[in-house]
Design an enzyme around this catalytic site. Structure first.
Site, PDB file in Angstrom:
ATOM      1  N   ALA A  81       0.879  -1.174   0.000  1.00 33.10           N
ATOM      2  CA  ALA A  81       0.000   0.000   0.000  1.00 33.10           C
ATOM      3  C   ALA A  81       0.912   1.218   0.000  1.00 33.10           C
ATOM      4  O   ALA A  81       1.110   1.873   1.004  1.00 33.10           O
ATOM      5  CB  ALA A  81      -0.905   0.005   1.221  1.00 33.10           C
ATOM      6  N   ASN A 138      -3.280   3.784 -15.212  1.00 30.50           N
ATOM      7  CA  ASN A 138      -3.541   3.040 -13.979  1.00 30.50           C
ATOM      8  C   ASN A 138      -4.915   3.415 -13.436  1.00 30.50           C
ATOM      9  O   ASN A 138      -5.074   4.426 -12.768  1.00 30.50           O
ATOM     10  CB  ASN A 138      -2.446   3.345 -12.949  1.00 30.50           C
ATOM     11  N   CYS A 141      -5.482   0.901  -9.191  1.00 26.95           N
ATOM     12  CA  CYS A 141      -4.684   0.858  -7.976  1.00 26.95           C
ATOM     13  C   CYS A 141      -5.594   0.793  -6.761  1.00 26.95           C
ATOM     14  O   CYS A 141      -6.460   1.641  -6.588  1.00 26.95           O
ATOM     15  CB  CYS A 141      -3.786   2.084  -7.872  1.00 26.95           C
ATOM     16  N   THR A 282       6.839  -8.219  -8.770  1.00 23.34           N
ATOM     17  CA  THR A 282       7.415  -8.515  -7.462  1.00 23.34           C
ATOM     18  C   THR A 282       8.755  -9.257  -7.547  1.00 23.34           C
ATOM     19  O   THR A 282       9.642  -9.038  -6.724  1.00 23.34           O
ATOM     20  CB  THR A 282       6.394  -9.340  -6.647  1.00 23.34           C
TER      21      THR A 282
END
Ligand SMILES: Cc1cc2nc3c(=O)[nH]c(=O)nc-3n(C[C@H](O)[C@H](O)[C@H](O)COP(=O)(O)OP(=O)(O)OC[C@H]3O[C@@H](n4cnc5c(N)ncnc54)[C@H](O)[C@@H]3O)c2cc1C
Ligand SMILES: Cc1cc2nc3c(=O)[nH]c(=O)nc-3n(C[C@H](O)[C@H](O)[C@H](O)COP(=O)(O)O)c2cc1C
Ligand code: FES
Lengths: 323, 314
Positions: A81, A138, A141, A282
């Site tokens: 976050a 985006n 999100c 990631t």
């Protein structure tokens, strides 16, 4: 980059792809928010070996981001976050754009905003920047109060923001990043395509929560965060396949697929499911050079499977259930 | 060690495990060895810099040795690397030897205990900015809480080797004598015994011990011991520099003491890190902006982990 070799010593192939009208050296990107503005990764890999790269989300004004903790690890995944912490448009243009201009891979700038005007302002300012091949919008999100996913889950807002930004980007490619956790992702994908999206990217992270059982509080300061990493991969592969079959294939719209990719096998799964290109997220944190290994692995697979053009692999999911 | 971080090339390197010695119920000292490019990269590490270890493929220790409160967490698969700073760095021929002092607190550090001599581990580093030595200082005070003792041991070594004009004194605190991360049993050590910790004494650095329960040295928080020592000393504030590493509450207290006495102070901060290399923005530390009421978030991994204590909003 691999150069074509003589046929008799060909143990490797080139894997260029056409992506919404531009030619990429290969189908492997690094994902937004997981590769900074490229310079951060350059100690670990040759960024130019990538097919493309998507920057961290840029907003008109710099954003501090959320309070900490901003991340927590989960089983085979992590929640973040961050809250669009970024340097803002002016600093991006001044400090980061010159270096991006020197890259030979395709650079996409991820745009975020709280209002349609903010999205448009970023797009307009960068529309003529030579360094940039296109934009990733985006609208998915989960970590900000205004904007982000609140745009992406409402079809009329998706249409409005996509068409407004499409007008602002001129000749550049507009890719829309879809929110994964909606009733029917294809509905949103269709709206984005109708409003002018040249490409679709999916998935963004899934809204999630981790609870500290001692304090009975959420671990993240923002309470919820977006789940990424290997844990989401099978869902992401499914969603890419769904959007490919129900929207992208028919309109000839390429998909940038992502979610938990760490190895070449992961990347190939996404391509078979319908992604024209894939992005590593990631995994950059754990193995910052892994995108290059993935490119090599995809090439090896193509050689092994006799695939002359990687396009033939895109959406090649074998639906035949008999042996 | 200069004011500014020397630009050692960070990268991903493989290290060979030399030793992994248990030095207390929950404390271990891991010895790593780098050769080739890794040896070069780690040879000039500054005290306070850190590295990210990939512990995802390390094995779990046998079930009966897992502390009760970690049994649930133990089964979790490790995804992200974990940050650790260095307790010692040494070069031998063309190799670099690095020691990490660590405490078992969760799944990754639990697995870390099974790294065995001869094995290997992937390390990303060296990362961040270490402690700096400002000009004109005569006394360095090293205030360590718990595992914070690691990087301050490394600092003690560097101060002795490169800054002979500086006299250093270390303060090490923990809840109990058991929880002091040092190799020797300390139960009976008197607080007057100024060379009590061999880890500091080997560099000629005096050390004072404090435990919350009084089971070793000064009875009370290490910050009280520290503040009492300062109260008794007649050194001028400008001639001193404080280096601190430990739990954030302790750092906040040290920063307060430094401010009151007008002493330069550097604190090593900790944040949860996903990348350690300035990409993910997860490791934000709230910092003051000079001459303004505003604050900004700096990155613990890139701008820190060592910060000027005046800068940090605790
Ligand atoms: C720059 C830096 C240097 C460090 N140096 C050392 C060192 O030299 N020796 C050492 O033993 N440890 C050090 N640490 C801490 C170490 O990284 C953590 O203890 C380790 O990541 C824990 O992993 P785990 O999976 O065992 O436990 P986890 O399950 O990840 O954590 C166990 C508990 O600690 C909390 N926690 C974990 N990481 C942090 C953090 N960064 N800040 C605050 N709380 C946290 C978690 O909330 C949880 O309650 C350092 C951390 C940083 C940021
Ligand atoms: C720390 C972190 C920061 C991210 N920041 C952004 C961002 O700024 N904009 C965005 O569109 N996606 C962002 N993402 C989402 C990723 O681009 C990607 O869609 C998602 O993480 C799934 O891929 P992965 O599982 O490979 O990480 C972020 C992800 C992570 C983990
Ligand atoms: S840990 Fe990723 S930016 Fe600091």
């Amino acid at each position: 980059m691999t150069v074509s070799r003589f046929w008799f010593m060909e143990e490797t192939v080139d894997i260029p792809v056409d992506f919404a009208g531009i030619r990429l050296a290969n189908p492997v990107f690094t994902a937004s928010g997981t590769s900074g503005y490229a310079d951060e990764l350059s100690d670990f890999m040759d960024v130019n070996a990538l097919g493309g790269l998507v920057t961290k989300s840029i907003t008109v004004k710099p954003r501090k981001g959320n309070a900490t903790p901003r991340i927590v690890e989960t089983d085979s995944g992590m929640l973040n976050a961050i809250g669009w912490a970024n340097i803002g448009l002016d600093a991006f243009v001044e400090e980061k754009l010159p270096a991006l201009d020197k890259l030979s891979c395709a650079v996409f700038v991820n745009i975020a905003g709280e209002t349609i005007d903010e999205y448009v302002a970023v797009a307009e300012r960068l529309a003529t920047a030579e360094a940039i091949a296109g934009f990733e919008l985006n609208i998915s999100c989960p970590n900000v109060e205004l904007g982000g996913i609140s745009f992406g889950t409402d079809p009329s807002q998706v249409a409005a923001v996509t068409s407004a930004v499409k007008r602002a980007v001129g000749e550049k490619i507009l890719m829309v990043k879809l929110p994964p956790a909606v009733t029917d992702i294809s509905v949103i994908a269709q709206v984005a395509v109708d409003a002018g999206a040249d490409a679709l990217s999916l998935v963004n992270t899934f809204t999630a929560m981790v609870v500290d059982i001692e304090t009975r509080k959420p671990v993240l300061a923002n309470k919820t965060g977006g789940l990424s990493g290997p844990a989401i991969k099978p869902i992401a592969v499914y969603l890419v396949n769904k959007v490919y079959n129900e929207v992208a294939k028919g309109f000839g719209i390429p998909i940038l697929g992502m979610g938990g990719i760490r190895t070449a096998s992961d990347a190939i799964e996404f391509i078979i499911a319908g992604a024209s290109a894939v992005a590593v997220g990631t995994a950059n944190f754990i193995e910052p050079g892994c995108a290059v290994k993935i490119i090599e692995g995809v090439k090896e697979y193509c050689v092994r499977k006799n695939i002359a053009n990687i396009k033939d692999l895109v959406g090649s999911l074998n639906q035949d259930l008999t042996d | 060690m200069s004011e500014k971080c020397s630009a050692t090339k960070r990268g991903e390197y493989w290290a060979t495990v030399r030793a992994n010695k248990q030095i207390g119920e929950r404390f271990y000292r891991l010895g790593l060895e780098f050769s080739g490019a890794g040896a070069e990269a780690f040879a000039r590490v500054q005290a306070g810099q850190f590295a990210e270890l990939d512990l995802s493929s390390a094995a779990l220790p046998s079930a009966e040795t897992i502390p009760q409160e970690l049994v649930d967490a133990a089964g979790r698969k490790i995804l992200l690397r974990r940050p650790f700073s260095f307790a010692d760095v040494d070069t031998r021929d063309d190799r670099t030897l690095v020691d990490i002092l660590y405490c078992v607190v969760g799944p990754a550090t639990l697995r870390m205990t099974t790294l065995a001599a001869g094995g290997s581990v992937s390390v990303i580093g060296p990362l961040g900015n270490g402690f700096r030595v400002p000009d004109g200082k005569k006394t360095a005070l090293l205030a360590a809480g718990g595992m914070g003792a690691g990087p301050l041991q490394h600092l003690a070594k560097i101060l002795t080797a490169d800054f002979p004009q500086i006299d250093a004194v270390a303060f090490a605190g923990a809840k109990t004598a058991e929880e002091l991360p040092f190799e020797r049993r300390l139960d009976k050590i008197a607080q007057q015994l100024e060379f009590s910790l061999p880890e500091f004494a080997r560099y000629g650095v005096r050390s004072l011990v404090a435990t919350d329960d009084g089971s070793a040295g000064f009875a009370g928080p290490v910050t009280d011991c520290f503040s009492e020592w300062l109260g008794k000393s007649d050194l001028a504030g400008e001639s001193m520099v404080i280096y601190s590493c430990g739990p954030e509450q302790m750092l906040a207290r040290v920063a307060e003491i430094a401010k009151t006495r007008n002493i330069d102070c550097q604190v090593s901060m900790e944040r949860r890190m996903a990348c350690g290399i300035g990409i993910c923005q997860s490791c934000a530390v709230e910092c003051r902006v000079a001459d303004s009421a505003e604050t900004v978030y700096k990155l613990c991994c890139e701008d820190g982990p060592v910060f000027d204590s005046k800068e940090v909003v605790f």
